[in-house]
Design a protein around this motif. Structure first.
Motif, PDB file in Angstrom:
ATOM      1  N   ASP A 125       0.815  -1.210   0.000  1.00  0.00           N
ATOM      2  CA  ASP A 125       0.000   0.000   0.000  1.00  0.00           C
ATOM      3  C   ASP A 125       0.857   1.273   0.000  1.00  0.00           C
ATOM      4  O   ASP A 125       1.291   1.749   1.050  1.00  0.00           O
ATOM      5  N   LYS A 126       1.047   1.782  -1.174  1.00  0.00           N
ATOM      6  CA  LYS A 126       1.943   2.940  -1.332  1.00  0.00           C
ATOM      7  C   LYS A 126       1.524   4.111  -0.431  1.00  0.00           C
ATOM      8  O   LYS A 126       2.305   5.013  -0.177  1.00  0.00           O
ATOM      9  N   SER A 127       0.245   4.069   0.037  1.00  0.00           N
ATOM     10  CA  SER A 127      -0.212   5.208   0.852  1.00  0.00           C
ATOM     11  C   SER A 127       0.551   5.271   2.171  1.00  0.00           C
ATOM     12  O   SER A 127       0.943   6.325   2.623  1.00  0.00           O
ATOM     13  N   HIS A 128       0.811   4.056   2.779  1.00  0.00           N
ATOM     14  CA  HIS A 128       1.535   4.154   4.040  1.00  0.00           C
ATOM     15  C   HIS A 128       3.030   4.333   3.830  1.00  0.00           C
ATOM     16  O   HIS A 128       3.758   4.691   4.731  1.00  0.00           O
ATOM     17  N   SER A 129       3.469   4.141   2.573  1.00  0.00           N
ATOM     18  CA  SER A 129       4.903   4.332   2.355  1.00  0.00           C
ATOM     19  C   SER A 129       5.307   5.794   2.483  1.00  0.00           C
ATOM     20  O   SER A 129       6.451   6.096   2.767  1.00  0.00           O
ATOM     21  N   SER A 130       4.336   6.687   2.241  1.00  0.00           N
ATOM     22  CA  SER A 130       4.718   8.090   2.378  1.00  0.00           C
ATOM     23  C   SER A 130       4.886   8.452   3.856  1.00  0.00           C
ATOM     24  O   SER A 130       5.728   9.265   4.210  1.00  0.00           O
ATOM     25  N   GLU A 131       4.101   7.779   4.715  1.00  0.00           N
ATOM     26  CA  GLU A 131       4.226   8.063   6.161  1.00  0.00           C
ATOM     27  C   GLU A 131       5.442   7.344   6.739  1.00  0.00           C
ATOM     28  O   GLU A 131       6.183   7.888   7.545  1.00  0.00           O
ATOM     29  N   ILE A 132       5.620   6.065   6.329  1.00  0.00           N
ATOM     30  CA  ILE A 132       6.735   5.290   6.886  1.00  0.00           C
ATOM     31  C   ILE A 132       7.820   5.199   5.818  1.00  0.00           C
ATOM     32  O   ILE A 132       7.581   4.633   4.749  1.00  0.00           O
ATOM     33  N   PRO A 133       9.000   5.743   6.081  1.00  0.00           N
ATOM     34  CA  PRO A 133      10.023   5.730   5.032  1.00  0.00           C
ATOM     35  C   PRO A 133      10.583   4.321   4.772  1.00  0.00           C
ATOM     36  O   PRO A 133      10.616   3.486   5.674  1.00  0.00           O
ATOM     37  N   GLY A 134      11.006   4.094   3.554  1.00  0.00           N
ATOM     38  CA  GLY A 134      11.589   2.790   3.197  1.00  0.00           C
ATOM     39  C   GLY A 134      11.766   2.687   1.700  1.00  0.00           C
ATOM     40  O   GLY A 134      11.143   3.429   0.942  1.00  0.00           O
ATOM     41  N   SER A 135      12.631   1.760   1.297  1.00  0.00           N
ATOM     42  CA  SER A 135      12.920   1.630  -0.140  1.00  0.00           C
ATOM     43  C   SER A 135      12.221   0.432  -0.774  1.00  0.00           C
ATOM     44  O   SER A 135      12.181   0.297  -1.979  1.00  0.00           O
ATOM     45  N   GLY A 136      11.712  -0.452   0.061  1.00  0.00           N
ATOM     46  CA  GLY A 136      11.120  -1.682  -0.482  1.00  0.00           C
ATOM     47  C   GLY A 136      12.183  -2.723  -0.811  1.00  0.00           C
ATOM     48  O   GLY A 136      11.911  -3.724  -1.468  1.00  0.00           O
ATOM     49  N   LEU A 137      13.411  -2.487  -0.362  1.00  0.00           N
ATOM     50  CA  LEU A 137      14.509  -3.431  -0.669  1.00  0.00           C
ATOM     51  C   LEU A 137      14.916  -4.259   0.552  1.00  0.00           C
ATOM     52  O   LEU A 137      15.600  -5.270   0.418  1.00  0.00           O
ATOM     53  N   GLY A 138      14.488  -3.806   1.751  1.00  0.00           N
ATOM     54  CA  GLY A 138      14.945  -4.438   2.992  1.00  0.00           C
ATOM     55  C   GLY A 138      14.721  -5.943   3.033  1.00  0.00           C
ATOM     56  O   GLY A 138      15.649  -6.717   3.312  1.00  0.00           O
ATOM     57  N   LEU A 139      13.495  -6.384   2.717  1.00  0.00           N
ATOM     58  CA  LEU A 139      13.202  -7.831   2.812  1.00  0.00           C
ATOM     59  C   LEU A 139      13.891  -8.622   1.694  1.00  0.00           C
ATOM     60  O   LEU A 139      14.230  -9.792   1.888  1.00  0.00           O
ATOM     61  N   ALA A 140      14.102  -7.961   0.533  1.00  0.00           N
ATOM     62  CA  ALA A 140      14.841  -8.638  -0.549  1.00  0.00           C
ATOM     63  C   ALA A 140      16.274  -8.910  -0.079  1.00  0.00           C
ATOM     64  O   ALA A 140      16.824  -9.999  -0.308  1.00  0.00           O
ATOM     65  N   ILE A 141      16.869  -7.923   0.598  1.00  0.00           N
ATOM     66  CA  ILE A 141      18.233  -8.090   1.135  1.00  0.00           C
ATOM     67  C   ILE A 141      18.232  -9.208   2.180  1.00  0.00           C
ATOM     68  O   ILE A 141      19.092 -10.098   2.173  1.00  0.00           O
ATOM     69  N   THR A 142      17.224  -9.166   3.067  1.00  0.00           N
ATOM     70  CA  THR A 142      17.125 -10.176   4.131  1.00  0.00           C
ATOM     71  C   THR A 142      17.027 -11.579   3.539  1.00  0.00           C
ATOM     72  O   THR A 142      17.773 -12.485   3.920  1.00  0.00           O
ATOM     73  N   GLN A 143      16.126 -11.742   2.584  1.00  0.00           N
ATOM     74  CA  GLN A 143      15.933 -13.080   2.001  1.00  0.00           C
ATOM     75  C   GLN A 143      17.219 -13.585   1.323  1.00  0.00           C
ATOM     76  O   GLN A 143      17.602 -14.742   1.486  1.00  0.00           O
ATOM     77  N   GLN A 144      17.867 -12.672   0.610  1.00  0.00           N
ATOM     78  CA  GLN A 144      19.112 -13.038  -0.075  1.00  0.00           C
ATOM     79  C   GLN A 144      20.156 -13.538   0.929  1.00  0.00           C
ATOM     80  O   GLN A 144      20.835 -14.535   0.711  1.00  0.00           O
ATOM     81  N   ALA A 145      20.245 -12.825   2.057  1.00  0.00           N
ATOM     82  CA  ALA A 145      21.232 -13.193   3.087  1.00  0.00           C
ATOM     83  C   ALA A 145      20.910 -14.564   3.677  1.00  0.00           C
ATOM     84  O   ALA A 145      21.792 -15.403   3.863  1.00  0.00           O
ATOM     85  N   ILE A 146      19.624 -14.805   3.954  1.00  0.00           N
ATOM     86  CA  ILE A 146      19.228 -16.099   4.546  1.00  0.00           C
ATOM     87  C   ILE A 146      19.514 -17.228   3.553  1.00  0.00           C
ATOM     88  O   ILE A 146      20.013 -18.293   3.924  1.00  0.00           O
ATOM     89  N   LEU A 147      19.230 -16.974   2.274  1.00  0.00           N
ATOM     90  CA  LEU A 147      19.484 -18.008   1.261  1.00  0.00           C
ATOM     91  C   LEU A 147      20.975 -18.303   1.138  1.00  0.00           C
ATOM     92  O   LEU A 147      21.362 -19.453   0.942  1.00  0.00           O
ATOM     93  N   LEU A 148      21.792 -17.261   1.249  1.00  0.00           N
ATOM     94  CA  LEU A 148      23.251 -17.490   1.206  1.00  0.00           C
ATOM     95  C   LEU A 148      23.692 -18.436   2.319  1.00  0.00           C
ATOM     96  O   LEU A 148      24.654 -19.180   2.166  1.00  0.00           O
ATOM     97  N   HIS A 149      22.955 -18.394   3.438  1.00  0.00           N
ATOM     98  CA  HIS A 149      23.276 -19.286   4.561  1.00  0.00           C
ATOM     99  C   HIS A 149      22.555 -20.636   4.445  1.00  0.00           C
ATOM    100  O   HIS A 149      22.505 -21.388   5.414  1.00  0.00           O
ATOM    101  N   HIS A 150      21.958 -20.873   3.273  1.00  0.00           N
ATOM    102  CA  HIS A 150      21.173 -22.100   3.017  1.00  0.00           C
ATOM    103  C   HIS A 150      20.010 -22.223   3.990  1.00  0.00           C
ATOM    104  O   HIS A 150      19.668 -23.331   4.426  1.00  0.00           O
ATOM    105  N   GLY A 151      19.435 -21.086   4.343  1.00  0.00           N
ATOM    106  CA  GLY A 151      18.323 -21.092   5.295  1.00  0.00           C
ATOM    107  C   GLY A 151      16.996 -20.795   4.623  1.00  0.00           C
ATOM    108  O   GLY A 151      16.900 -20.768   3.394  1.00  0.00           O
ATOM    109  N   GLU A 152      15.974 -20.587   5.473  1.00  0.00           N
ATOM    110  CA  GLU A 152      14.609 -20.349   4.969  1.00  0.00           C
ATOM    111  C   GLU A 152      13.997 -19.211   5.756  1.00  0.00           C
ATOM    112  O   GLU A 152      14.269 -19.069   6.956  1.00  0.00           O
ATOM    113  N   ILE A 153      13.153 -18.428   5.092  1.00  0.00           N
ATOM    114  CA  ILE A 153      12.426 -17.379   5.827  1.00  0.00           C
ATOM    115  C   ILE A 153      10.965 -17.438   5.404  1.00  0.00           C
ATOM    116  O   ILE A 153      10.670 -17.597   4.211  1.00  0.00           O
ATOM    117  N   LYS A 154      10.080 -17.361   6.410  1.00  0.00           N
ATOM    118  CA  LYS A 154       8.640 -17.405   6.107  1.00  0.00           C
ATOM    119  C   LYS A 154       7.954 -16.287   6.865  1.00  0.00           C
ATOM    120  O   LYS A 154       8.390 -15.933   7.980  1.00  0.00           O
TER     121      LYS A 154
END
Ligand code: ADP
Length: 482
Positions: free
Chosen positions: A423-452
């Motif tokens: 919901d782009k509407s709350h993105s104006s109130e709460i700052p963020g790039s939309g990349l945080g979870l992509a970075i997180t998932q990538q890191a967990i996968l590098l460790h051969h882990g899982e995130i749900k």
């Protein structure tokens, strides 16, 4: 030398040689063996036949007493001469004192003859012997009235094998002819066979050239199973690469868009100030400049997140070492606490046991920080964030629960995508790039882990992470092989 090696590395040349050898080799073996076998059996038959002729004559000589007086019986004498003449041979009659009494060549009469065959035959043995390369068969048979009697002498008979040699030549020339025909046939079959088997490779090469020029074709030449498998693998690889290219193009377009948004805002703000002329109050300048600074911060955040994502993609800079996860989480919470305090969000860490795991501390630290930051960011005032840490003998488990705004069910599958924001509407109130979870998932996968992720809107969100305590390198591609 190099060219010759290259020549023999060609599959076509190898197939040609194999076919040729398979076709011609048996031909060569037969061409050598058949004349030998044939001639040997002919010689054996010939020697046996000659022996029986000699024995028949010897028996008659014994009965007629011809040996004691060679002039006594012209009939036997004629038979002796006939045997020698018709078979192109020589007959020698030897008495029991080893003296030659009759020689169809007339040169040995009166002489003593004591060859091995003669001596053995004088003791009762019938002998036939073919001397290899000598072109004649030697026969020695005892002259005696009956098998139980002492021999009266020996009939020595040597007979030419020139007739058989003649047929040997005929057979050899026949074999050579067959071999020549077989060679011509072999060369033709090998040439066509190897060409037919290798042809698909050339066709595939041509199609690959087309693909290199940009044609979006699938390799469909179906000839043999192995080729089929290679083509299927190639098509899958190309499909994967095209999808990757598309994803990359999409990513670049998203990046450009995201980077443009703060710039557009800055431009609008700057243009509005400019258009206001000289009468603008200083407070308004300050307000606009504050907004521009905010946009610059947003732009910086996006760029920092992009850099983090790029670094996460580089598995080469991934270094794991045994790390105390309890301490790592405590450190992360300590850093985020001041932010949480602003909205009175309570941070609680529950460690069930001390956990040491093989991780890249920086990358895993970033992944966990993003999750805890989000749990605080997307929370309600006076909400809570519970972090629990546990492990079994194999895995480390981390759960991050919050009492925040939650994620709508139709968004939950997208939150790990790059630049995705609910919901782009709350993105104006709460700052963020939309990349945080992509970075997180990538890191967990590098460790051969899982995130749900599990979430109920307006109630809260839970992220479950699991990764192995011992990091084991997964199978690497053997680059040397290529
Ligand atoms: P952002 O920079 O927007 O936080 P993220 O990739 O970290 O980007 O998160 C993607 C989106 O997922 C966020 O914009 C937010 O809408 C949603 N999200 C992530 N974590 C939470 C959470 N704990 N609670 C609610 N929504 C969340």
């Amino acid at each position: 030398m190099g060219k010759l090696k290259l020549f023999f590395q060609s599959l076509r040349v190898r197939l040609f040689v194999i076919f040729l050898v398979v076709i011609i080799l048996p031909g060569i073996v037969f061409s050598i063996a058949i004349p030998k076998i044939f001639i040997r059996s002919q010689l054996q038959d010939f020697a046996a036949e000659s022996l029986s002729h000699a024995q028949a004559l010897a028996d008659q000589i014994a009965v007629t007493g011809y040996l004691s007086d060679v002039n006594s019986n012209p009939n036997i004498d004629g038979q002796v001469s006939a045997l020698a003449t018709y078979t192109d041979g020589r007959v020698i009659l030897i008495d029991n004192t080893f003296r030659v009494v009759r020689d169809t060549n007339n040169v040995a009469v009166g002489k003593i003859m004591v060859g091995t065959e003669v001596i053995r035959s004088s003791m009762g043995e019938a002998i036939n012997r073919y001397r290899d390369g000598a072109n004649y068969v030697e026969i020695a048979v005892p002259i005696r009235v009956s098998a139980s009697d002492e021999p009266l002498g020996v009939l020595f008979y040597s007979v030419s094998t020139s007739q058989i040699n003649q047929s040997r030549l005929t057979i050899i020339s026949m074999c050579v002819f067959i071999l020549i025909v077989l060679t011509i046939f072999g060369v033709a079959v090998s040439g066509i066979g190897s060409w037919a088997l290798v042809r698909p490779y050339n066709q595939v090469l041509e199609e690959i050239e087309e693909i290199k020029k940009g044609a979006e074709i699938k390799l469909v030449y179906r000839s043999h199973k192995e080729m089929n498998d290679v083509l299927d693998a190639f098509n899958n690889l190309m499909g994967g690469m095209r999808a990757k290219d598309e994803a990359q193009a999409q990513f670049v377009s998203n990046v450009s868009h995201e980077l443009k948004t703060p710039l557009t805002s800055m431009k609008v703000l700057a243009d509005s100030i400019n258009s206001m002329g000289d009468e603008v109050p200083i407070e308004m300048y300050k307000e606009f400049m504050g907004d521009i600074a905010g946009e610059i911060d947003r732009e910086t955040d996006i760029i920092n997140d992009l850099l983090a994502l790029v670094r996460m993609d580089k598995a080469a800079s991934f270094t794991v070492s045994p790390t105390n996860i309890n301490e790592l989480l405590e450190l992360i919470l300590k850093r985020i606490k001041p932010i949480a305090e602003k909205t009175k969000v309570e941070l609680v860490l529950e460690s069930f046991r001390p956990v040491i795991a093989d991780i890249d501390e920086i990358k895993m630290g970033q992944a966990l920080t993003n999750l805890v930051e989000n749990a605080v960011k997307y929370n309600k005032d006076e909400g809570w964030v519970h972090i629990s840490l546990n492990a079994d003998h194999q895995f480390c488990f981390i759960k991050i629960e919050d009492s925040g705004i939650g994620i709508p069910a139709d968004s939950i599958d997208h939150i790990f995508e790059r630049f995705y924001r609910v919901d782009k509407s709350h993105s104006s109130e709460i700052p963020g790039s939309g990349l945080g979870l992509a970075i997180t998932q990538q890191a967990i996968l590098l460790h051969h882990g899982e995130i749900k992720a599990y979430s109920v809107e307006n109630e809260g969100t839970t992220f479950d992470i699991r990764f192995p305590l011992k990091y084991i390198e997964k199978e690497q591609v053997h680059e040397e092989e290529n």
